[in-house]
Design a protein around this motif. Structure first.
Motif, PDB file in Angstrom:
ATOM      1  N   GLY A 141       0.043 -61.240 -60.707  1.00  0.00           N
ATOM      2  CA  GLY A 141       0.223 -60.599 -61.996  1.00  0.00           C
ATOM      3  C   GLY A 141      -0.593 -61.274 -63.074  1.00  0.00           C
ATOM      4  N   ALA A 200       1.085 -65.988 -62.082  1.00  0.00           N
ATOM      5  CA  ALA A 200       0.538 -65.028 -63.031  1.00  0.00           C
ATOM      6  C   ALA A 200      -0.612 -65.665 -63.791  1.00  0.00           C
ATOM      7  N   THR A 225       7.322 -66.295 -68.246  1.00  0.00           N
ATOM      8  CA  THR A 225       6.142 -66.938 -67.683  1.00  0.00           C
ATOM      9  C   THR A 225       6.019 -68.326 -68.289  1.00  0.00           C
TER      10      THR A 225
END
Length: 336
Positions: A38, A255, A288
């Motif tokens: 991601g 990510a 995140t």
């Protein structure tokens, strides 16, 4: 979205004051795919001091406000803004940005030569780079009127929006956002208390005029940045370390955090629960975590800090930001 009534002109700083000051934007995160590959995109910008580039931070590209715990999608906080009497243009409201930034589309519509204004230092979540800017004569939204201003020019990093509306001039304003009815109202604060059924949360001012509140993240006390310009939530490494000391977790998803400058940092996506701010509690928040450039720039890399994006704020029914009273007034969605 509806527009508030226009009100008297407010006093604004001179162009020289703007050029010599440090203009800070601290928006949030762009798009996020909850997969091992991601990515999160984010951005930022700064203003020049004659030959020396001072800094402005901007980081709010392409926010799609998603509230997976209560709704599928609630849409962006769009604000209709007139610049130099033209428009209205569609700007994304960013409670973390101290000044407004525009895309080349607005620059073209205004007929302004971006090379006629000082170059600026674009400081993003992941790095910094020089960028163009423009000087405008006026900005109007709701009852807010701003005079001569310098605005950074950012490429189309807002997913279709034409720029970002920062907090310049909002120090005496009250912003009422009704997510359920897709309504926003910007007007002068009358220092009114929260309506019945609302929770009141005191605000603290942080670096770059950040809006800060106390939060508890999965049992860990943290400082939270309230950022309507961010799609998803971010945490610093100190936040992650504090969480790891308390809990064992599933392996994180990897990510990439992509800033407006094009710099990339990698982070780990982890689901934390619950995130509590005052009496408000949101479960299963995907955060995140990364050692991001912007946390260090803000001086917020040593203690646990979480940036609350619209994945958290978007679960609300109504959010009122009263800058004069320095408080949030929040109403949750009523249970079915």
């Amino acid at each position: 979205m509806n527009r508030g009534m226009m009100a008297p002109v407010m006093q604004t700083p001179s162009l020289r004051e703007l050029l010599l000051g440090t203009l800070a934007f601290c928006a949030g995160v762009n798009s996020f795919a909850q997969t091992p590959a991601g990515s999160v995109q984010s951005g930022a910008a700064a203003v020049a001091e004659e030959e020396v580039l001072t800094e402005v931070t901007v980081s709010a590209p392409e926010p799609r406000y998603v509230a997976p715990t209560t709704r599928d999608r609630i849409g962006r906080v769009w604000v209709p803004v007139k610049i130099n009497g033209k428009g209205p243009f569609r700007l994304v409201l960013d409670s973390g940005a101290t000044h407004t930034a525009v895309t080349p589309k607005i620059v073209s519509a205004l007929g302004i030569d971006p090379d006629s204004a000082p170059r600026v230092l674009l400081r993003g979540v992941t790095g910094s780079a020089e960028a163009q800017s423009i000087i405008v004569d006026s900005l109007e939204v709701g009852d807010l009127w701003l005079g001569r201003s310098l605005m950074p020019v950012v490429h189309d990093a807002f997913g279709g929006a034409e720029g970002l509306l920062g907090t310049d001039g909002l120090q005496t304003r009250r912003i009422h956002i009704d997510f359920r009815r897709d309504y926003i109202d910007v007007r002068t604060s009358r220092s009114q208390r929260a309506p019945a059924g609302f929770t009141t949360i005191p605000l603290r001012r942080g670096p770059g005029r950040l809006l800060l509140v106390e939060a508890v993240v999965a049992g860990v006390t943290a400082l939270a940045i309230v950022d309507t310009g961010a799609q998803t939530s971010l945490g610093n490494e100190a936040m992650r370390t504090a969480l790891n000391r308390r809990f064992s977790r599933k392996p994180p998803t990897r990510a990439e955090v992509i800033g407006a400058t094009g710099h990339i940092q990698t982070g780990d996506g982890i689901v934390v629960s619950p995130v509590k701010v005052g009496d408000i509690s949101v479960r299963n928040v995907h955060v995140t975590f990364a050692d991001l450039h912007i946390f260090s720039h803000w001086g917020l890399d040593k203690r646990p800090v979480i940036l609350l994006g619209m994945d958290v704020l978007g679960v609300l029914d109504t959010l009122i930001i009263d800058y004069k009273r320095r408080e949030l007034q929040i109403r949750m969605v009523a249970a079915d």
